[in-house]
Design an enzyme around this catalytic site. Structure first.
Site, PDB file in Angstrom:
ATOM      1  N   ARG A  68      11.942  13.141 -21.818  1.00 48.69           N
ATOM      2  CA  ARG A  68      11.346  12.302 -20.982  1.00 48.69           C
ATOM      3  C   ARG A  68       9.923  12.265 -20.908  1.00 48.69           C
ATOM      4  O   ARG A  68       9.168  11.196 -20.677  1.00 48.69           O
ATOM      5  CB  ARG A  68      11.947  12.979 -19.483  1.00 48.69           C
ATOM      6  CG  ARG A  68      13.261  12.903 -19.374  1.00 48.69           C
ATOM      7  CD  ARG A  68      13.635  13.525 -17.712  1.00 48.69           C
ATOM      8  NE  ARG A  68      13.053  12.840 -16.802  1.00 48.69           N
ATOM      9  CZ  ARG A  68      12.759  13.582 -15.604  1.00 48.69           C
ATOM     10  NH1 ARG A  68      13.391  14.921 -15.379  1.00 48.69           N
ATOM     11  NH2 ARG A  68      12.030  12.818 -14.555  1.00 48.69           N
ATOM     12  N   HIS A 117       7.153  16.560  -6.420  1.00 50.70           N
ATOM     13  CA  HIS A 117       8.169  17.251  -7.169  1.00 50.70           C
ATOM     14  C   HIS A 117       7.522  17.775  -8.647  1.00 50.70           C
ATOM     15  O   HIS A 117       8.403  18.111  -9.502  1.00 50.70           O
ATOM     16  CB  HIS A 117       9.058  16.196  -7.511  1.00 50.70           C
ATOM     17  CG  HIS A 117      10.251  15.914  -6.436  1.00 50.70           C
ATOM     18  ND1 HIS A 117      10.934  14.515  -6.529  1.00 50.70           N
ATOM     19  CD2 HIS A 117      10.398  16.299  -5.138  1.00 50.70           C
ATOM     20  CE1 HIS A 117      11.611  14.699  -5.285  1.00 50.70           C
ATOM     21  NE2 HIS A 117      11.026  15.599  -4.454  1.00 50.70           N
TER      22      HIS A 117
END
Ligand code: NAD
Ligand code: ZN
Length: 238
Positions: A68, A117
């Site tokens: 990612r 987050h």
């Protein structure tokens, strides 16, 4: 309300809260978690983004984050991120509360960004809590270790089943309650805390605008749902 009225409304607002989710980065080529082509179609969340998965196999989890990080690093901020960065340079006080961990708001030039987050490029020591920012991709070593105590580093992101930082949440609530406008962009609102933040702002009287090509559970509650991609709608709005 038409686009001109909305623009006038934004320009006249003293304080604007922006809530963003994975959708704002999809035009940068970063897949969302839910919806078509979402990451969870290929990987099961419970195998990867949980403390249990990390305890079981830290290297496996880090390899997923490595993948990612690699595509987020290659991605560029899109017209949506850039429009929000321009909004910040207007007269209003603007703050972005993002669920994204890709750092694209900052790379587009936004300074007032609260990462609810966490961030893909930050590690946190599981032993001493030390924060290690700017982890490069590829990592020299998987899993990476704390430069201070030698303990195991974990990605500094919020995993399923973990609690939000209480101080960050409280500060977010304070800002949202005082906002004249709340702009909700590219989030399915399936994660309950961000949805609650949006609702809190609305309850305290903020005018609410949602930008999303699809309807979400917030769509019925907002003052205005603008159906479309963030990269097309936001530049028109700002
Ligand atoms: P989500 O995947 O649940 O929902 C994405 C939403 O974006 C959907 O409602 C979809 O209709 C909408 N969307 C898709 N393309 C869009 C576009 N071009 N413009 C505007 N909206 C668009 O995303 P979420 O609500 O943010 O889910 C939360 C979790 O996903 C968070 O925990 C977040 O950390 C994580 N996540 C982050 C990234 C990232 O950092 N870029 C990527 C994937 C997942
Ligand atoms: Zn340490």
């Amino acid at each position: 309300m038409n686009m001109e009225d909305l623009k006038t409304k934004l320009a006249a607002s003293e304080r604007i809260a922006v809530l963003t989710g994975a959708g704002i980065s999809s035009e940068s080529g970063i897949p969302t978690f839910r919806g078509e082509g979402g990451l969870w179609e290929t990987f099961r969340a419970e195998d990867l983004a949980t403390p249990e998965a990390f305890a079981r196999d830290p290297a496996f989890v880090w390899r997923w984050y490595e993948m990612r990080r690699e595509y987020c690093q290659k991605a560029q901020p899109n017209a949506g991120h850039c429009a929000l960065a321009r909004l910040e340079s207007s007269a209003s006080e603007v703050r972005i509360f993002t669920q994204n961990v890709d750092g694209l708001h900052q790379r587009a030039g936004s300074a007032a960004v609260v990462e609810l987050h966490g961030n893909l490029f930050t590690g946190r020591c599981t032993v001493c809590g030390r924060i290690k920012k700017g982890l490069d991709s590829p990592l020299a070593q998987i899993p990476p270790w704390c430069p201070g105590c030698g303990g195991l580093l974990r990605p500094d992101v919020l995993w399923f089943g973990e609690h939000y930082d209480a101080a960050i949440l409280e500060e977010a609530l304070q800002f949202l309650r005082r906002s004249n406008v709340v702009l909700i962009v590219g989030t399915s609102a399936a994660v309950s805390v961000p949805a609650q933040l949006a609702q809190e702002a609305m309850q305290y009287g903020a005018f609410s605008i949602e930008v999303n090509p699809q309807e979400t559970m917030l769509s019925a509650w907002v003052d205005c749902h603008l159906s479309g991609n963030a990269g097309e709608v936001l530049p028109k709005l700002v």
